[in-house]
Enzyme design. Structure first.
Site: not given
Ligand code: DGY
Length: 439
Positions: A405, A171
């Site tokens: 994560e 992201d």
């Molecule tokens: C989040 O909400 O952080 C996701 O990675 C977007 O898909």
């Protein structure tokens, strides 16, 4: 072999996150189905021997498929929730091609499902069940890849374009900094992020990134997620990781088509196009690395990111290119390899990048999915010791900190949300990712 205590702990994470219909990446932080997470979760269920559950995961992802073939990155099972941006922001009901009975997002995510299904049906001991599932899933996977080659190749590059950083899965990578800075934010409606409730803000994307994430959704939504929105998008990037996984999936699609007695010509054409495009557009002859292509700036993005090594998982590098990337970057302590400051492989971006931040989401921490894909790519090219090193580092991170994560490459500290599904699933399924030809 995975130590029994880790195996049990990983299984417990999967079972805790199991929502029945699908496996939540994290029930609090990500309470719906995410596309590439579902693929990795399915591998975890298979590694536990539960192929029925693995197939259910794939079916749940495919149920979100749009009539044009797109597989959305989020399927909003269990909606409503506190997640932002939710189904009320995406408004997939505005898109004529979206399923009517199930809200989804309007963008996709890295195409892992085809190679995951090929793995599941290769290892399932019940051969009849495997053959039936291959037959069931193949048309939807084929339609998805056709969409990737048509709707998402408006310039005829032989690569699929991304119109939102979330489509890359990475992201807030430094890869997108310059491209995102050009995205006009305009008059955004007031909104409240939900992602920093359980994760410290300094481990998540910045607010300026979120403004642009939202502005891009609103742009695509105003075009009802149609092709005009793709062509007019202020963010258009051809990403190495995404397209390498597309290619790996098409190798798998070819194997499945052959097993099913389906025509293979179109898939062979896609594979040839992908190979040529990687060399023509993504290999940077000066930097000697695979770099993303920014279609708005008409230039390669000069950021050295770990996704580049995933080209090896898809067999897209020449042996010389693979050797150069390994020598110059992966084993270089000033780039990715451990030194006085970092102790584990593989940070998400090179430490030499000015945008490197070892604790912030996709800007530097270690992610287990990338480690698994990179390690098996290295094996494909014969770098078995280095692959083993990455495996050992990954298992050490989990043994030290648990199933987080992502991880700080300097200390091994777990970051983001805990009990994260794919970290557990891929530890269980590490060996399943091996490319058949390397055995
Ligand atoms: C989040 O909400 O952080 C996701 O990675 C977007 O898909």
């Amino acid at each position: 072999m995975i130590p029994e205590s880790l195996r049990q702990a990983a299984e417990a994470v999967l079972r805790r996150n199991d929502r029945g219909k699908f496996t939540a990446p994290s029930p609090r932080q990500y309470p719906h189905l995410w596309l590439w997470d579902a693929g990795f979760a399915a591998l975890g269920w298979a590694a536990l021997g539960d192929y029925e559950r693995a197939y259910r995961e794939i079916r749940a992802a495919l149920r979100g498929q749009w009539r044009n073939g797109m597989l959305p990155h989020v399927v909003f099972y269990d909606w409503p929730s506190a997640y932002f941006p939710g189904a009320d922001v995406w408004r997939s009901d505005l898109a004529p091609e979206a399923p009517t009975e199930l809200p989804t997002s309007g963008i996709t995510q890295p195409p892992v499902l085809a190679f995951v299904v090929e793995i599941l049906t290769r290892y399932d001991p019940d051969r009849g069940r495997a053959a039936a599932f291959r037959r069931e899933a193949f048309p939807a996977l084929y339609a998805y890849h056709r969409w990737l080659h048509t709707a998402r190749d408006p310039e005829g590059m032989g690569l699929s374009v991304l119109v939102h950083p979330w489509e890359s899965g990475m992201d807030n990578s430094p890869l997108w900094d310059a491209a995102l800075a050009r995205v006009p934010v305009g008059d955004l409606p007031p909104y409240r992020r939900a992602d920093a409730r359980w994760v410290p803000e300094e481990q998540r994307p910045r607010s300026a990134d979120y403004d642009r994430f939202l502005a891009l959704i609103l742009h695509l939504r105003s075009h009802r997620y149609g092709e005009s929105g793709v062509r007019a998008s202020p963010f258009r990037v051809y990403d190495v990781l995404f397209n390498a996984l597309r290619h790996r999936s098409e190798e798998a699609l070819l194997a499945m088509a052959t097993a099913l007695g389906e025509p293979t010509g179109e898939i062979e054409g896609w594979l040839a196009q992908g190979r040529a495009a990687f060399q023509a557009y993504l290999w940077d002859p000066e930097r000697r690395f695979f770099l993303d292509w920014d279609a708005v700036a008409a230039a390669r993005i000069p950021v050295i990111a770990a996704g580049g090594f995933v080209a090896l998982y898809a067999g897209l590098a020449t042996p010389e290119q693979a050797h150069e990337m390994v020598a110059r970057d992966l084993t270089n302590p000033e780039a990715f390899a451990p030194d006085g400051g970092t102790r584990y492989l593989v940070p998400t971006v090179s430490k030499a990048e000015p945008g490197w931040e070892p604790r912030r989401y996709w800007r530097g921490p270690i992610w287990i999915n990338l480690n698994a894909l990179i390690a098996h790519g290295l094996r494909r090219y014969g770098f078995t010791e280095l692959a083993e090193q990455i495996r050992a580092d990954t298992f050490a991170l989990v043994a030290r900190s648990g199933f987080w994560e992502y991880y700080d490459p300097r200390t091994g500290e777990g970051l983001g949300i805990g009990d994260f599904t794919w970290s557990a699933a891929l530890l269980l399924a590490w060996d399943l990712l091996e490319i058949p030809e390397t055995r």
